[in-house]
Design an enzyme around this catalytic site. Structure first.
Site, PDB file in Angstrom:
ATOM      1  N   CYS A   2      -0.064   9.622  52.853  1.00  4.02           N
ATOM      2  CA  CYS A   2      -0.978   9.765  53.987  1.00  4.02           C
ATOM      3  C   CYS A   2      -1.355  11.236  54.210  1.00  4.02           C
ATOM      4  O   CYS A   2      -0.588  12.137  53.880  1.00  4.02           O
ATOM      5  CB  CYS A   2      -0.415   9.258  55.325  1.00  4.02           C
ATOM      6  SG  CYS A   2       0.250   7.602  55.243  1.00  4.02           S
ATOM      7  N   ARG A  27      -4.238  11.805  49.214  1.00  8.29           N
ATOM      8  CA  ARG A  27      -2.902  11.442  49.675  1.00  8.29           C
ATOM      9  C   ARG A  27      -2.802   9.973  50.103  1.00  8.29           C
ATOM     10  O   ARG A  27      -1.711   9.497  50.428  1.00  8.29           O
ATOM     11  CB  ARG A  27      -2.512  12.322  50.875  1.00  8.29           C
ATOM     12  CG  ARG A  27      -2.572  13.804  50.604  1.00  8.29           C
ATOM     13  CD  ARG A  27      -2.169  14.593  51.835  1.00  8.29           C
ATOM     14  NE  ARG A  27      -0.792  14.290  52.174  1.00  8.29           N
ATOM     15  CZ  ARG A  27       0.266  14.869  51.649  1.00  8.29           C
ATOM     16  NH1 ARG A  27       0.092  15.813  50.747  1.00  8.29           N
ATOM     17  NH2 ARG A  27       1.468  14.528  52.007  1.00  8.29           N
ATOM     18  N   TRP A  75      -1.859   5.674  53.363  1.00 10.55           N
ATOM     19  CA  TRP A  75      -1.357   4.949  52.195  1.00 10.55           C
ATOM     20  C   TRP A  75      -0.246   4.073  52.752  1.00 10.55           C
ATOM     21  O   TRP A  75       0.808   4.568  53.154  1.00 10.55           O
ATOM     22  CB  TRP A  75      -0.820   5.939  51.156  1.00 10.55           C
ATOM     23  CG  TRP A  75      -0.442   5.302  49.861  1.00 10.55           C
ATOM     24  CD1 TRP A  75      -1.265   5.068  48.801  1.00 10.55           C
ATOM     25  CD2 TRP A  75       0.862   4.846  49.462  1.00 10.55           C
ATOM     26  NE1 TRP A  75      -0.557   4.483  47.779  1.00 10.55           N
ATOM     27  CE2 TRP A  75       0.738   4.329  48.144  1.00 10.55           C
ATOM     28  CE3 TRP A  75       2.106   4.806  50.078  1.00 10.55           C
ATOM     29  CZ2 TRP A  75       1.818   3.791  47.455  1.00 10.55           C
ATOM     30  CZ3 TRP A  75       3.181   4.266  49.378  1.00 10.55           C
ATOM     31  CH2 TRP A  75       3.030   3.766  48.078  1.00 10.55           C
ATOM     32  N   ASN A 101       2.812  10.707  58.861  1.00  5.95           N
ATOM     33  CA  ASN A 101       2.928  10.575  57.406  1.00  5.95           C
ATOM     34  C   ASN A 101       4.413  10.481  57.104  1.00  5.95           C
ATOM     35  O   ASN A 101       5.151  11.420  57.351  1.00  5.95           O
ATOM     36  CB  ASN A 101       2.313  11.818  56.739  1.00  5.95           C
ATOM     37  CG  ASN A 101       2.663  11.931  55.266  1.00  5.95           C
ATOM     38  OD1 ASN A 101       2.895  10.917  54.602  1.00  5.95           O
ATOM     39  ND2 ASN A 101       2.688  13.150  54.767  1.00  5.95           N
ATOM     40  N   GLY A 102       4.869   9.324  56.609  1.00  6.00           N
ATOM     41  CA  GLY A 102       6.301   9.183  56.304  1.00  6.00           C
ATOM     42  C   GLY A 102       6.780   7.788  56.658  1.00  6.00           C
ATOM     43  O   GLY A 102       5.973   6.864  56.821  1.00  6.00           O
ATOM     44  N   GLU A 488       1.524   9.763  27.846  1.00  2.00           N
ATOM     45  CA  GLU A 488       0.615  10.293  28.868  1.00  2.00           C
ATOM     46  C   GLU A 488      -0.785   9.686  28.713  1.00  2.00           C
ATOM     47  O   GLU A 488      -1.432   9.347  29.711  1.00  2.00           O
ATOM     48  CB  GLU A 488       0.598  11.825  28.765  1.00  2.00           C
ATOM     49  CG  GLU A 488      -0.395  12.558  29.643  1.00  2.00           C
ATOM     50  CD  GLU A 488      -0.199  12.335  31.139  1.00  2.00           C
ATOM     51  OE1 GLU A 488       0.804  11.710  31.553  1.00  2.00           O
ATOM     52  OE2 GLU A 488      -1.087  12.752  31.900  1.00  2.00           O
ATOM     53  N   LYS A 492      -2.675   7.588  31.620  1.00  3.73           N
ATOM     54  CA  LYS A 492      -4.018   7.954  32.128  1.00  3.73           C
ATOM     55  C   LYS A 492      -4.932   6.734  32.125  1.00  3.73           C
ATOM     56  O   LYS A 492      -5.642   6.478  33.084  1.00  3.73           O
ATOM     57  CB  LYS A 492      -4.672   9.039  31.265  1.00  3.73           C
ATOM     58  CG  LYS A 492      -4.164  10.424  31.382  1.00  3.73           C
ATOM     59  CD  LYS A 492      -4.514  11.154  32.660  1.00  3.73           C
ATOM     60  CE  LYS A 492      -3.519  10.851  33.728  1.00  3.73           C
ATOM     61  NZ  LYS A 492      -2.324  11.623  33.801  1.00  3.73           N
ATOM     62  N   GLU A 495      -3.787   3.981  34.781  1.00  4.34           N
ATOM     63  CA  GLU A 495      -3.880   4.284  36.213  1.00  4.34           C
ATOM     64  C   GLU A 495      -5.314   4.346  36.728  1.00  4.34           C
ATOM     65  O   GLU A 495      -5.554   4.071  37.895  1.00  4.34           O
ATOM     66  CB  GLU A 495      -3.085   5.539  36.586  1.00  4.34           C
ATOM     67  CG  GLU A 495      -3.651   6.835  36.098  1.00  4.34           C
ATOM     68  CD  GLU A 495      -2.828   8.031  36.531  1.00  4.34           C
ATOM     69  OE1 GLU A 495      -2.315   8.037  37.642  1.00  4.34           O
ATOM     70  OE2 GLU A 495      -2.714   8.979  35.729  1.00  4.34           O
ATOM     71  N   HIS A 511       9.362  -1.931  15.324  1.00  3.85           N
ATOM     72  CA  HIS A 511      10.485  -2.600  15.994  1.00  3.85           C
ATOM     73  C   HIS A 511      10.007  -3.525  17.115  1.00  3.85           C
ATOM     74  O   HIS A 511      10.788  -3.877  17.996  1.00  3.85           O
ATOM     75  CB  HIS A 511      11.464  -1.562  16.543  1.00  3.85           C
ATOM     76  CG  HIS A 511      12.064  -0.719  15.467  1.00  3.85           C
ATOM     77  ND1 HIS A 511      13.013  -1.206  14.588  1.00  3.85           N
ATOM     78  CD2 HIS A 511      11.825   0.567  15.092  1.00  3.85           C
ATOM     79  CE1 HIS A 511      13.337  -0.243  13.732  1.00  3.85           C
ATOM     80  NE2 HIS A 511      12.632   0.835  14.019  1.00  3.85           N
ATOM     81  N   LYS A 610      -1.891  10.760  45.489  1.00  2.17           N
ATOM     82  CA  LYS A 610      -1.616  11.965  44.708  1.00  2.17           C
ATOM     83  C   LYS A 610      -0.184  12.443  44.865  1.00  2.17           C
ATOM     84  O   LYS A 610       0.468  12.792  43.899  1.00  2.17           O
ATOM     85  CB  LYS A 610      -2.600  13.058  45.120  1.00  2.17           C
ATOM     86  CG  LYS A 610      -2.523  14.321  44.291  1.00  2.17           C
ATOM     87  CD  LYS A 610      -3.107  14.107  42.938  1.00  2.17           C
ATOM     88  CE  LYS A 610      -3.000  15.345  42.063  1.00  2.17           C
ATOM     89  NZ  LYS A 610      -3.109  14.966  40.635  1.00  2.17           N
TER      90      LYS A 610
HETATM   91  C1  AGP Z   1      -0.239  10.927  37.029  1.00  6.78           C
HETATM   92  O1  AGP Z   1      -1.560  10.989  36.735  1.00  6.78           O
HETATM   93  C2  AGP Z   1       0.114  10.633  38.426  1.00  6.78           C
HETATM   94  N1  AGP Z   1      -0.636  11.340  39.376  1.00  6.78           N
HETATM   95  C3  AGP Z   1       1.610  10.600  38.714  1.00  6.78           C
HETATM   96  O2  AGP Z   1       2.266   9.980  37.668  1.00  6.78           O
HETATM   97  C4  AGP Z   1       2.274  11.954  39.025  1.00  6.78           C
HETATM   98  O3  AGP Z   1       2.376  12.742  37.876  1.00  6.78           O
HETATM   99  C5  AGP Z   1       3.663  11.692  39.636  1.00  6.78           C
HETATM  100  O4  AGP Z   1       3.494  10.970  40.820  1.00  6.78           O
HETATM  101  C6  AGP Z   1       4.431  12.959  39.892  1.00  6.78           C
HETATM  102  O5  AGP Z   1       3.764  13.788  40.783  1.00  6.78           O
HETATM  103  P1  AGP Z   1       4.176  15.297  40.969  1.00  6.78           P
HETATM  104  O6  AGP Z   1       3.900  15.998  39.675  1.00  6.78           O
HETATM  105  O7  AGP Z   1       3.305  15.779  42.078  1.00  6.78           O
HETATM  106  O8  AGP Z   1       5.631  15.335  41.295  1.00  6.78           O
END
Ligand code: AGP
Length: 615
Positions: A2, A27, A75, A101-102, A488, A492, A495, A511, A610
Site C-alpha cells: 500500500c 506499492r 494492496w 500500510n501494514g 529470471e 519476467k 509476472e 531429468h 513493488k
Molecule cells: C521481480 O520482478 C519482482 N518485482 C520481485 O520478485 C522482487 O524482486 C522481489 O519482491 C524482491 O523485492 P526487493 O528486491 O525489493 O527485495
C-alpha cells in the site's frame, strides 16, 4: 504494501494527494481513497480500482477543496479489494479518519472487544479496527489524538505506517511507523507525508524518514516532533536532502516505466561504477567492503538472502564469488531462511539483496542473522530504506527509482555491485592475479556500451514476441552463470504476461522437463560462447529432435546455434562472469513485448506490488 500520502499546508491538497498516489501505485493498486478537510467538513471518497478511478469518482461525489488531506492506494491483505475495504476508514463517530500500510495481527481480538462496547464495522479490514480503538481510547482516557494513537499502538501487534486525522483537531495529522516506510517532506509552512519521497519531490528536497517505533505529530506552523511510541522519549528529527529528481520518476516519453528502466540500464550500471571502478589505477573502492575487509576475508562462508529477482541476482553472485574470490556461498530465499532455524555463526557474512530495501522476509532474515552474531551487508537500491538501515554496512546500487513492478535495472545493477565486491575480495585474498584483475576491470568497464548494443535487438525481439505471444508455456534454459538468468527470464514473462514459464539449468532438462517439449513449446536457451557452449548446443539438439521451438541467446557472430535454432538473438561477447548482464537484456525485452501485445498492464501486473512489505 500500500501507498500512503498526506498533506497539510497552504496549497490545495487534492492534486498533491492524487498525483502522489499515482506515483505510489507501484506499492499496490487494487483500490484507492482520499479524505479532505475543507475547513468545516471532512469529505471522503474511495473506490475499488486504480487512482484514476478514484479521480473520476471523487470529482463526482465530494467537494475537492481543502488544504489538509490523506490518501491511500491499496494492496489487499485483510478483506477483498472493494469500495468498502478501501482506505481511508472513518471511526464510528465520523470524527477520525485513518490510512494504513501494514497488518494489525491481533485485530480480531480487539474487534471483538470493541463490538462488545457497541462499535460497528463496515469493512473487513484490520485498519477500521485500529481507528476505532484510537477513538475508544480518546473517549475512555480523554486523551488527545497523539496520545490516543500512542496508547493504541502499544496495544497492537503487527506492522504499520499510519496517518490519522481528527476533524476536532484540524491543524494536525498524527503519523507513526513500525515495519512500513514513512517519510515527511518539510516545506515552507507545509508538510507532506508519504510512503516514499516521490509524491513530494517537486515541492521540497528536505525529508525526514521516520524510524521503526516512532511517531510524529505534524502540526502547521510547528516543527515536526518525533517520539518513541514505547517510552514517549523525544527524538531529534534528522532532515535529509533528497537526491532524487522529478524526471527520474516520470516516463520520459516511454510507453511504460518497465521499458524506460530497461533502456536506462547502460546509465544505471555506469552510476553503479561511479567512484568505485577506477580502471586506470586498477583499483576498486567500496567503503562498506574496505571498512569490513577482515570480516569478509575471515568469513567461513557468505550467505545471501533475498527474494524474487534479487534472489536471482544472489544466485549469479554465488557463481561470481566462488569463481573469483573462492569464498563458499549459499543463497537462501529469505522467506525460508527466516523460519527454518538455520545454522548461522559469528564467522558468517550475510549479504541481503533488495531493490526496495523494504521486503519483509529479507528484513526478518537480516534480524535473525544479526541476532546470531553474523555480520550483515546490504545491497539495496532505495537510499535510507529499512534494509539499508538495518544492515551493519552496505553498498547502494544507485540504479535510480525503479517504478515498474517487474525488476530490470535493479537486477543488472545488483549483479554489478556484487561483481565489484567479488573482484575486490578476490584481489585482497590473492585468488586472482593482478593481470587478471586488470583484465576483468577493463571488461567490466565496457559493459554499459555492450548493454547498449544488446538493446539494439529490440525490434527483432519484438518480431519474435509476435510469433510466440499466444504460447501457453515457455521453457528457459541456461547453464553456469546463465542458469539464474534463465530463472529470471521465466519470472519476467510470468509476472507481466501471465504465461506459464519455467527456468531450468540446461542439463536438468533431461531429468523431467524434456517431457514437456513438443512443437507447441518455445524454449529460450542461453548459449553464449564461453559458458559450457558445447554442452548447451547438445541440449539444443535434444530440443530440436523433439520439435521444440528454439530461441537462442548467443554471442555475436555465432554460427553453430544459428543452424539449429528457429531464432537467435545476439549479444556482444564478454567474460563469462559478466555475461548475465547482457543475456538478461533480450529476455527483459521479450517479456515486455509479449505482455504489451497481450494487452496486459506491464507496469502494474495483477496481484503484485513493488515492495512486498508483508509476509
Ligand atoms: C521481480 O520482478 C519482482 N518485482 C520481485 O520478485 C522482487 O524482486 C522481489 O519482491 C524482491 O523485492 P526487493 O528486491 O525489493 O527485495
Amino acid at each position: 504494501m500500500c501507498g500512503i500520502v498526506g498533506y497539510i499546508g497552504h496549497r490545495q491538497a487534492y492534486p498533491i494527494i492524487i498525483e502522489g498516489l499515482k506515483r505510489l501505485e507501484y506499492r499496490g493498486y487494487d483500490s484507492a481513497g482520499i479524505a479532505l478537510y475543507d475547513g468545516n467538513s471532512l469529505n471522503l471518497s474511495k473506490t475499488k480500482g486504480k487512482v484514476s478511478d478514484l479521480e473520476a469518482r471523487s470529482h463526482a461525489e465530494m467537494p475537492i477543496d481543502g488544504s489538509i488531506g490523506i490518501g491511500h492506494t491499496r494492496w489487499a491483505t485483510h478483506g477483498v479489494p472493494n469500495d468498502v475495504n478501501a482506505h481511508p476508514h472513518y471511526s464510528n463517530s465520523g470524527n477520525l479518519v485513518i490510512i494504513h500500510n501494514g497488518i494489525i495481527e491481533n485485530y480480531d481480538a480487539i474487534k471483538k472487544e470493541l463490538i462488545n462496547r457497541g462499535y460497528t464495522f463496515q469493512s473487513d479490514t484490520d485498519t477500521e479496527v485500529l481507528v476505532n480503538l484510537i477513538e475508544e481510547i480518546q473517549k475512555q482516557e480523554g486523551a488527545k489524538l497523539g496520545k490516543a494513537v500512542q496508547i493504541a499502538l502499544n496495544q497492537v501487534v503487527g506492522a504499520y505506517a499510519i496517518a490519522v486525522f481528527d476533524k476536532n483537531k484540524p491543524n494536525e495529522i498524527v503519523i507513526a511507523r513500525l515495519g512500513s516506510p514513512l517519510a515527511v517532506g518539510v516545506g515552507e509552512n507545509e508538510f507532506f507525508i508519504a510512503s516514499d519521497a516521490s509524491p513530494f519531490i517537486e515541492y521540497t528536497k528536505n525529508a525526514i524518514y521516520l524510524e521503526d517505533e516512532e511517531m510524529a505529530i505534524i502540526r502547521l506552523g510547528k516543527e515536526v516532533k518525533i517520539r518513541k511510541i514505547k517510552d514517549d522519549s523525544l527524538v531529534d528529527p534528522y532532515v535529509q536532502e533528497l537526491q532524487m529528481n522529478l524526471e527520474q520518476i516520470e516516463k520520459s516519453g516511454y510507453d511504460h516505466f518497465m521499458l524506460k528502466e530497461i533502456y536506462e540500464q547502460p546509465r544505471a550500471i555506469l552510476d553503479t561504477f561511479r567512484g568505485r571502478l577506477l580502471s586506470k589505477e586498477a583499483i576498486i573502492k567500496m567503503a562498506g567492503v574496505e571498512d569490513n575487509m577482515k570480516k569478509f576475508l575471515n568469513a567461513d562462508r557468505i550467505i545471501i538472502v533475498a527474494c524474487g529477482t534479487s534472489w536471482h541476482a544472489g544466485l549469479v553472485a554465488e557463481y561470481i564469488f566462488e569463481d573469483l574470490a573462492r569464498i563458499p556461498v549459499e543463497v537462501e530465499y529469505a522467506s525460508e531462511f527466516r523460519y527454518r532455524n538455520p545454522v548461522i555463526t559469528e564467522n558468517d557474512v550475510v549479504i541481503a539483496i533488495s531493490q526496495s530495501g523494504e521486503t519483509a522476509d529479507t528484513l526478518a532474515a537480516i534480524k535473525l542473522a544479526k541476532s546470531k552474531g553474523a555480520f550483515v551487508f546490504g545491497v539495496c537500491n532505495v537510499v535510507g530504506s529499512s534494509i539499508a538501515r538495518e544492515t551493519d554496512a552496505g553498498a547502494y546500487t544507485h540504479a535510480g527509482p525503479e517504478i515498474g513492478v517487474a525488476s530490470t535495472k535493479a537486477f543488472t545493477t545488483q549483479i554489478t555491485v556484487l561483481s565489484l565486491m567479488a573482484l575486490r575480495l578476490a584481489r585482497a585474498k590473492g585468488t586472482i592475479s593482478s593481470s587478471d584483475f586488470r583484465r576483468y576491470l577493463i571488461e567490466l568497464e565496457l559493459i554499459p556500451n555492450k548493454v547498449e548494443k544488446a538493446l539494439q535487438s529490440d525490434n527483432y525481439v519484438k518480431e519474435i514476441s509476435n510469433i510466440y505471444k499466444d504460447s501457453r508455456n515457455f521453457l528457459y534454459l541456461g547453464r553456469g552463470f546463465n542458469f539464474p538468468v534463465a530463472l529470471e527470464g521465466a519470472l519476467k514473462l510470468k509476472e507481466i504476461s501471465y504465461i506459464h514459464a519455467e527456468g531450468y539449468p540446461a542439463a536438468e532438462m533431461k531429468h523431467g522437463p524434456i517431457a514437456l517439449i513438443d512443437e507447441q513449446m518455445p524454449v529460450v536457451v542461453i548459449a553464449t560462447k564461453k559458458g559450457h557452449y558445447e554442452k548447451v548446443v547438445s541440449n539444443i539438439q535434444e530440443i530440436k529432435s523433439r520439435k521444440g521451438k528454439i530461441i537462442g541467446i548467443v554471442t555475436e557472430g555465432d554460427v553453430h546455434v544459428k543452424e539449429l535454432a528457429d531464432h537467435v538473438i545476439e549479444v556482444p561477447e564478454t567474460e563469462e562472469t559478466f555475461s548475465p548482464l547482457l543475456t538478461t537484456i533480450p529476455l527483459q525485452l521479450l517479456s515486455y513485448h509479449i505482455a504489451v501485445m497481450l494487452g496486459k498492464n506491464v507496469d502494474q501486473p495483477r496481484n503484485l506490488a513493488k515492495s512486498v512489505t508483508v509476509e
